[in-house]
Write a protein that holds these residues in place. Structure first.
Motif, PDB file in Angstrom:
ATOM      1  N   LEU A  91       1.077  -0.804  -0.267  1.00  0.00           N
ATOM      2  CA  LEU A  91      -0.104   0.453  -0.264  1.00  0.00           C
ATOM      3  C   LEU A  91       0.511   1.391  -0.532  1.00  0.00           C
ATOM      4  CD1 LEU A  91      -2.958  -1.693   3.001  1.00  0.00           C
ATOM      5  CD2 LEU A  91      -2.615  -1.271   0.765  1.00  0.00           C
ATOM      6  N   THR A  92       2.322   0.944  -0.052  1.00  0.00           N
ATOM      7  CA  THR A  92       2.722   2.136   0.189  1.00  0.00           C
ATOM      8  C   THR A  92       3.963   2.493  -1.296  1.00  0.00           C
ATOM      9  OG1 THR A  92       4.066   1.553   2.205  1.00  0.00           O
ATOM     10  CG2 THR A  92       5.739   2.942   0.884  1.00  0.00           C
ATOM     11  N   ASN A  93       3.682   3.888  -2.050  1.00  0.00           N
ATOM     12  CA  ASN A  93       4.119   4.098  -2.833  1.00  0.00           C
ATOM     13  C   ASN A  93       3.264   3.663  -4.445  1.00  0.00           C
ATOM     14  OD1 ASN A  93       6.448   5.577  -1.810  1.00  0.00           O
ATOM     15  ND2 ASN A  93       7.092   2.888  -2.165  1.00  0.00           N
ATOM     16  N   VAL A  94       2.290   3.672  -3.765  1.00  0.00           N
ATOM     17  CA  VAL A  94       1.287   3.020  -4.735  1.00  0.00           C
ATOM     18  C   VAL A  94       0.704   4.724  -5.881  1.00  0.00           C
ATOM     19  CG1 VAL A  94      -1.291   2.001  -5.155  1.00  0.00           C
ATOM     20  CG2 VAL A  94       0.074   1.118  -3.770  1.00  0.00           C
ATOM     21  N   THR A  95      -0.269   3.722  -7.423  1.00  0.00           N
ATOM     22  CA  THR A  95      -0.409   5.100  -8.258  1.00  0.00           C
ATOM     23  C   THR A  95      -1.885   4.495  -8.854  1.00  0.00           C
ATOM     24  OG1 THR A  95       0.990   4.451  -9.769  1.00  0.00           O
ATOM     25  CG2 THR A  95       1.520   6.159  -8.521  1.00  0.00           C
ATOM     26  N   PHE A  96      -2.482   5.319  -9.178  1.00  0.00           N
ATOM     27  CA  PHE A  96      -4.032   5.414  -8.856  1.00  0.00           C
ATOM     28  C   PHE A  96      -4.367   6.335  -9.989  1.00  0.00           C
ATOM     29  CE2 PHE A  96      -8.460   5.023  -9.132  1.00  0.00           C
ATOM     30  CZ  PHE A  96      -8.931   4.157  -8.932  1.00  0.00           C
ATOM     31  N   GLU A  97      -4.644   5.816 -11.869  1.00  0.00           N
ATOM     32  CA  GLU A  97      -5.076   6.597 -12.631  1.00  0.00           C
ATOM     33  C   GLU A  97      -3.608   7.746 -13.143  1.00  0.00           C
ATOM     34  OE1 GLU A  97      -8.875   7.539 -12.204  1.00  0.00           O
ATOM     35  OE2 GLU A  97      -9.595   5.526 -12.532  1.00  0.00           O
ATOM     36  N   GLY A  98      -2.656   7.280 -12.496  1.00  0.00           N
ATOM     37  CA  GLY A  98      -1.809   8.621 -12.788  1.00  0.00           C
ATOM     38  C   GLY A  98      -1.732   9.490 -11.108  1.00  0.00           C
ATOM     39  N   GLU A  99      -2.479   9.359 -10.390  1.00  0.00           N
ATOM     40  CA  GLU A  99      -1.957  10.453  -9.195  1.00  0.00           C
ATOM     41  C   GLU A  99      -1.538   9.185  -7.960  1.00  0.00           C
ATOM     42  OE1 GLU A  99      -5.356  12.524  -7.584  1.00  0.00           O
ATOM     43  OE2 GLU A  99      -5.710  13.209  -9.842  1.00  0.00           O
ATOM     44  N   GLU A 100      -0.468   9.841  -7.065  1.00  0.00           N
ATOM     45  CA  GLU A 100       0.189   8.942  -6.089  1.00  0.00           C
ATOM     46  C   GLU A 100      -1.053   8.748  -4.757  1.00  0.00           C
ATOM     47  OE1 GLU A 100       3.760   8.936  -3.074  1.00  0.00           O
ATOM     48  OE2 GLU A 100       4.223  10.220  -4.561  1.00  0.00           O
ATOM     49  N   ILE A 101      -1.215   7.909  -4.339  1.00  0.00           N
ATOM     50  CA  ILE A 101      -2.100   7.381  -3.164  1.00  0.00           C
ATOM     51  C   ILE A 101      -1.320   7.330  -1.901  1.00  0.00           C
ATOM     52  CG2 ILE A 101      -3.856   5.810  -2.463  1.00  0.00           C
ATOM     53  CD1 ILE A 101      -4.750   7.326  -4.933  1.00  0.00           C
ATOM     54  N   VAL A 120      -8.050   7.344   1.902  1.00  0.00           N
ATOM     55  CA  VAL A 120      -8.500   7.461  -0.407  1.00  0.00           C
ATOM     56  C   VAL A 120      -9.074   6.773  -0.635  1.00  0.00           C
ATOM     57  CG1 VAL A 120      -5.947   5.629  -0.085  1.00  0.00           C
ATOM     58  CG2 VAL A 120      -7.849   4.190   0.686  1.00  0.00           C
ATOM     59  N   SER A 121     -10.012   7.051  -1.667  1.00  0.00           N
ATOM     60  CA  SER A 121     -11.815   6.811  -1.627  1.00  0.00           C
ATOM     61  C   SER A 121     -11.321   5.681  -2.053  1.00  0.00           C
ATOM     62  CB  SER A 121     -11.663   7.535  -3.570  1.00  0.00           C
ATOM     63  OG  SER A 121     -10.875   7.348  -4.331  1.00  0.00           O
ATOM     64  N   LYS A 122     -13.331   5.091  -1.916  1.00  0.00           N
ATOM     65  CA  LYS A 122     -13.671   4.098  -2.225  1.00  0.00           C
ATOM     66  C   LYS A 122     -13.592   3.571  -3.569  1.00  0.00           C
ATOM     67  CE  LYS A 122     -17.648   5.379   1.615  1.00  0.00           C
ATOM     68  NZ  LYS A 122     -19.081   4.675   1.014  1.00  0.00           N
ATOM     69  N   GLN A 123     -13.272   4.352  -4.114  1.00  0.00           N
ATOM     70  CA  GLN A 123     -13.259   4.186  -5.511  1.00  0.00           C
ATOM     71  C   GLN A 123     -11.616   3.342  -5.670  1.00  0.00           C
ATOM     72  OE1 GLN A 123     -12.811   6.753  -8.207  1.00  0.00           O
ATOM     73  NE2 GLN A 123     -12.984   5.681 -10.317  1.00  0.00           N
ATOM     74  N   VAL A 124     -10.432   3.591  -5.115  1.00  0.00           N
ATOM     75  CA  VAL A 124      -9.405   3.553  -4.602  1.00  0.00           C
ATOM     76  C   VAL A 124      -9.725   1.657  -3.977  1.00  0.00           C
ATOM     77  CG1 VAL A 124      -6.700   3.198  -4.548  1.00  0.00           C
ATOM     78  CG2 VAL A 124      -8.255   5.253  -5.062  1.00  0.00           C
ATOM     79  N   ILE A 125     -10.291   1.286  -3.054  1.00  0.00           N
ATOM     80  CA  ILE A 125     -10.168   0.351  -2.464  1.00  0.00           C
ATOM     81  C   ILE A 125     -11.030  -0.596  -3.200  1.00  0.00           C
ATOM     82  CG2 ILE A 125     -11.325  -0.409  -0.676  1.00  0.00           C
ATOM     83  CD1 ILE A 125     -10.867   2.281   1.053  1.00  0.00           C
ATOM     84  N   ARG A 126     -12.361   0.106  -4.178  1.00  0.00           N
ATOM     85  CA  ARG A 126     -11.910  -0.668  -4.782  1.00  0.00           C
ATOM     86  C   ARG A 126     -11.917  -1.562  -6.326  1.00  0.00           C
ATOM     87  NH1 ARG A 126     -17.177   2.345  -4.163  1.00  0.00           N
ATOM     88  NH2 ARG A 126     -17.087   2.923  -6.725  1.00  0.00           N
ATOM     89  N   LYS A 127     -10.749  -0.945  -6.754  1.00  0.00           N
ATOM     90  CA  LYS A 127     -10.472  -1.200  -8.426  1.00  0.00           C
ATOM     91  C   LYS A 127      -8.596  -1.385  -8.071  1.00  0.00           C
ATOM     92  CE  LYS A 127     -13.978   1.894 -11.187  1.00  0.00           C
ATOM     93  NZ  LYS A 127     -13.360   2.859 -11.868  1.00  0.00           N
ATOM     94  N   ASN A 128      -8.162  -1.033  -6.514  1.00  0.00           N
ATOM     95  CA  ASN A 128      -6.457  -1.302  -6.625  1.00  0.00           C
ATOM     96  C   ASN A 128      -6.633  -2.565  -5.915  1.00  0.00           C
ATOM     97  OD1 ASN A 128      -4.751  -1.506  -4.575  1.00  0.00           O
ATOM     98  ND2 ASN A 128      -3.639  -0.063  -6.544  1.00  0.00           N
ATOM     99  N   GLU A 129      -5.717  -3.494  -6.886  1.00  0.00           N
ATOM    100  CA  GLU A 129      -5.588  -5.079  -6.423  1.00  0.00           C
ATOM    101  C   GLU A 129      -5.540  -4.806  -4.732  1.00  0.00           C
ATOM    102  OE1 GLU A 129      -3.272  -9.557  -7.023  1.00  0.00           O
ATOM    103  OE2 GLU A 129      -3.598  -7.491  -8.716  1.00  0.00           O
ATOM    104  N   GLN A 130      -4.150  -4.221  -4.454  1.00  0.00           N
ATOM    105  CA  GLN A 130      -3.375  -4.389  -3.147  1.00  0.00           C
ATOM    106  C   GLN A 130      -4.329  -3.178  -1.950  1.00  0.00           C
ATOM    107  OE1 GLN A 130      -0.936  -5.897  -2.249  1.00  0.00           O
ATOM    108  NE2 GLN A 130      -0.081  -6.313  -4.122  1.00  0.00           N
ATOM    109  N   PHE A 131      -5.813  -2.313  -2.280  1.00  0.00           N
ATOM    110  CA  PHE A 131      -6.496  -1.843  -1.032  1.00  0.00           C
ATOM    111  C   PHE A 131      -7.392  -2.532  -1.315  1.00  0.00           C
ATOM    112  CE2 PHE A 131      -3.551   1.743  -1.274  1.00  0.00           C
ATOM    113  CZ  PHE A 131      -4.129   2.743  -0.571  1.00  0.00           C
ATOM    114  N   SER A 132      -7.587  -3.255  -1.898  1.00  0.00           N
ATOM    115  CA  SER A 132      -9.014  -4.587  -2.403  1.00  0.00           C
ATOM    116  C   SER A 132      -8.691  -5.575  -1.677  1.00  0.00           C
ATOM    117  CB  SER A 132      -9.645  -4.863  -3.940  1.00  0.00           C
ATOM    118  OG  SER A 132     -10.744  -6.059  -3.214  1.00  0.00           O
ATOM    119  N   LYS A 133      -7.252  -6.383  -1.276  1.00  0.00           N
ATOM    120  CA  LYS A 133      -6.651  -7.241  -0.738  1.00  0.00           C
ATOM    121  C   LYS A 133      -7.109  -6.471   1.294  1.00  0.00           C
ATOM    122  CE  LYS A 133      -3.368 -10.343  -0.653  1.00  0.00           C
ATOM    123  NZ  LYS A 133      -1.965 -10.446  -0.507  1.00  0.00           N
ATOM    124  N   MET A 134      -6.743  -5.582   1.000  1.00  0.00           N
ATOM    125  CA  MET A 134      -6.316  -5.504   2.778  1.00  0.00           C
ATOM    126  C   MET A 134      -7.887  -4.897   3.265  1.00  0.00           C
ATOM    127  SD  MET A 134      -6.079  -1.438   4.470  1.00  0.00           S
ATOM    128  CE  MET A 134      -7.750  -1.081   3.252  1.00  0.00           C
TER     129      MET A 134
END
Length: 677
Positions: A91-101, A120-134
């Protein structure tokens, strides 16, 4: 505690921005603007002028996800270590749609790094694999009670209350229960069998029953849930019927306008008005005064709201100080919760009526306690010792906290010499006594289906059924066997036997005529098969206590390999376990026991929590009696097995020898007809 707003029939709740499909159906995004709110708080000048834009922007933004890790220290730090090792790196040094999370961060002020925040937004949690796993990790750990998802500022009041295991604790406005859970955890933090208790109250009958669902997973024998108007909370009898209980710790998290929650309760934006705070002020003051009446000399009370309005905060506190004089004082908490960014309480504020007209003390339609204290009062009240937490200070909700201490006689005399006078009035106590004696009109409310309104009936410790259980399981005499109860009108053990602490038993037996009990007790024994030596099995909820009083008669030590096998394989046969040499010592002892409930003890070293779990011992097989949520959590935390469904099938093929159908059925946990809700 924000005021409970009920939607009109037919209306749906609005949670903020709607997606495109909803917009096409007629939904529109709720506008997060309120001119009167903005004008009011600018006139109050609580927020420095240079910080206003940031304050408003944060109030309009989505609230971060926050959680805290619960349980014993060894257990909590193991879950923390799992989060830091298995999830934090991804969950560290993650980028989502070109922006650093932003990576998750610890709440700097929460003890032992056990609370975290994710910006982080719910959109990131749903769509990013690492955040979704968390997120899946949080869901699993939350289901078994290892993690509690709770707003960050909501965690503050229980921490500054500083509960100890011997304290009598009252939560006057407890629902929905996240703060009450913290109080219970603090009570048990140093001892599995504390001598104190937590009494959780709520004025709403349905919310009282819903409170149970939040708290019962903590499996505390020291919890009692009751249903009363906090303004007139009844006096509680002690052992001596001529005396009444005074509490060591009281939490008054009172109903409020909730403008500190507008980041999650977006309806506050359109509903906010000056009238809300004015209307709630008297109720809030009544609850605070009742709490101070019930507080022991030398005890501590925390008054808190999720509002930023001084009418609901400092004005209430000042009115209580004016009434109680030298009997109470505000504790300075500057040295508490280092790392928490906070602001001081205020001693001046304007008063606006419902029409947003500025008022002066003495004007028609005003209440004197709405107004700021005089200069002389302010010099004694020390309202600056109140805590204000603003949303923009560390990206949270807004909260107000004041810590009171009721002074003992020596401190009181010292205060008198310093010029304070005691203005305490006994009218509040008289009103509460009148409320106790008056006939109670019960509102007809639709309660949860599993709400149980049966009486609490304690059993004779010499009862035949109990005696069989003590002998069968080897329970020692240090276990207080007089604290067992049933929840049925007959007063006989039929399906479930519960247990409470001695302190809770005294309250239940001494206050049946003055307290409306909703819930208490953890399941101790559940009826099973009648064709074995003992037809009762010990329920897992009570094991944290009972295990300290049990000899090794029906306890078998097991290694980690054996535990994993039992988690993955249902009803493994003894012959198969012997062929595979899955912990021969365990198999030998468990097979030699008579059929019925037994236990496995798995030692994992001094730095990790040992496991003590129930099993059902059959004639040909053994079965670990752990629910699927606990099974999943144990496999992941201890063996790093993410999904038991993917690995269970091959194990079952190896096992081969399945238990007979009747044995499988007997091994399943019995359902209780006496569920407490």
């Amino acid at each position: 505690m924000a005021r409970n707003r009920k939607n009109k029939k037919g209306n749906k709740k609005t949670f903020g921005a709607r997606n495109d499909s909803n917009a096409q159906k007629g939904w529109s995004e709720l506008v997060k603007e309120n001119e009167k709110w903005e004008q009011y708080y600018k006139d109050l000048a609580l927020i420095p002028e240079g910080e206003w834009d940031e304050f408003k922007r944060i109030c309009q933004a989505q609230l971060p996800l926050t959680f805290r890790i619960t349980g014993s220290r060894k257990h909590a730090h193991e879950v923390l270590q799992l989060f830091e090792d298995q999830h934090l790196p991804g969950l560290t040094n993650v980028t989502f749609e070109g922006e650093e999370i932003q990576a998750p961060k610890r709440l700097a002020w929460y003890p032992e790094n056990l609370a975290w925040q994710l910006d982080v937004s719910k959109q990131v949690i749903r769509k990013n694999e690492q955040f979704s796993k968390m997120q899946r990790f949080l869901v699993v750990e939350n289901a078994v009670g290892n993690i509690s998802r709770q707003e960050a500022v909501s965690m503050i009041p229980p921490l500054v209350l500083e509960v100890e295991p011997h304290h009598a604790v009252l939560d006057m406005c407890a629902a929905p229960g996240s703060k009450t859970a913290q109080l219970i955890e603090a009570l048990h933090a140093k001892n599995d069998e504390p001598t104190g208790f937590v009494m959780a109250n709520d004025a709403d009958a349905r919310r009282s029953h819903m409170l149970v669902h939040q708290l019962k997973r903590l499996n505390s024998a020291n919890l009692l849930v009751v249903n009363h108007d906090a303004q007139f909370f009844p006096r509680v009898k002690t052992d001596d019927s001529r005396r009444f209980l005074k509490f060591d710790r009281i939490l008054c998290d009172v109903p409020c306008s909730g403008d500190g929650t507008m980041r999650k309760n977006v309806n506050v934006w359109k509903d906010w008005c000056t009238g809300s705070g004015l209307g709630l002020h008297t109720v809030q003051l009544n609850i605070l005064n009742r709490g101070l009446n019930l507080l022991k000399n030398g005890g501590r009370l925390v008054y808190s709201t999720c509002s930023l309005n001084p009418i609901e905060n400092e004005a209430v506190v000042a009115a209580a100080l004016r009434k109680w004089g030298n009997k109470i004082k505000i504790i300075n908490c500057d040295d508490k919760l280092p790392g928490l960014i906070r602001s001081r309480g205020v001693s001046e504020w304007p008063v606006y009526d419902k029409a947003f007209a500025k008022k002066q003390k003495g004007d028609e339609g005003t209440i004197e306690s709405w107004f700021a204290p005089s200069a002389e009062e302010a010099s004694h009240f020390n309202l600056s010792n109140c805590l204000r937490v603003y949303p923009h200070q560390q990206n949270t909700g807004g909260f107000f906290i004041t810590v009171f201490e009721k002074m003992d006689e020596e401190e009181e005399q010292s205060a008198k010499r310093a010029g304070f006078e005691n203005n305490e009035d006994i009218n509040q106590e008289k009103k509460a006594k009148s409320a106790e004696d008056a006939p109670q009109r019960q509102k007809k409310e639709k309660l949860p289906r599993d709400a149980n309104e049966e009486p609490f009936v304690y059993l004779d410790p010499a009862h035949e059924q109990l005696q069989k259980c003590w002998e069968f399981y080897g329970i020692d005499d240090d276990f207080d066997k007089s604290n067992c109860l049933v929840r049925n009108a007959a007063g006989e053990p039929t399906r479930v036997i519960y247990m409470t602490s001695s302190s809770i038993k005294k309250i239940i037996q001494g206050n049946e005529d003055r307290l409306k009990f909703i819930y208490s007790g953890v399941k101790l024994l559940v009826a099973q098969r009648s064709d074995i030596d003992c037809s009762w099995r010990i329920q897992s909820e009570s094991l944290p206590i009972v295990k300290h009083h049990m000899n090794q008669k029906r306890v078998a030590k097991a290694n980690l390999e054996c535990l994993k096998h039992l988690l993955l394989e249902s009803f493994p046969g003894f012959e198969t376990m012997e062929k595979l040499h899955i912990d021969d010592e365990f198999t030998k002892k468990i097979r030699a026991l008579s059929p019925g409930c037994a236990f496995i003890h798995v030692s994992r070293g001094e730095d990790k929590e040992s496991l003590f779990l129930p099993v059902w011992n059959g004639s040909k097989c053994v079965n670990l009696m752990v629910c699927k949520e606990d099974t999943h959590e144990l496999l992941y935390r201890i063996f790093k097995v993410d999904s038991p469904a993917k690995v269970a099938a091959p194990e079952k093929k190896v096992g081969g020898d399945r238990a007979p159908q009747e044995e499988e059925e007997a091994s399943q946990p019995a359902e209780s007809s006496e569920a407490q809700g």
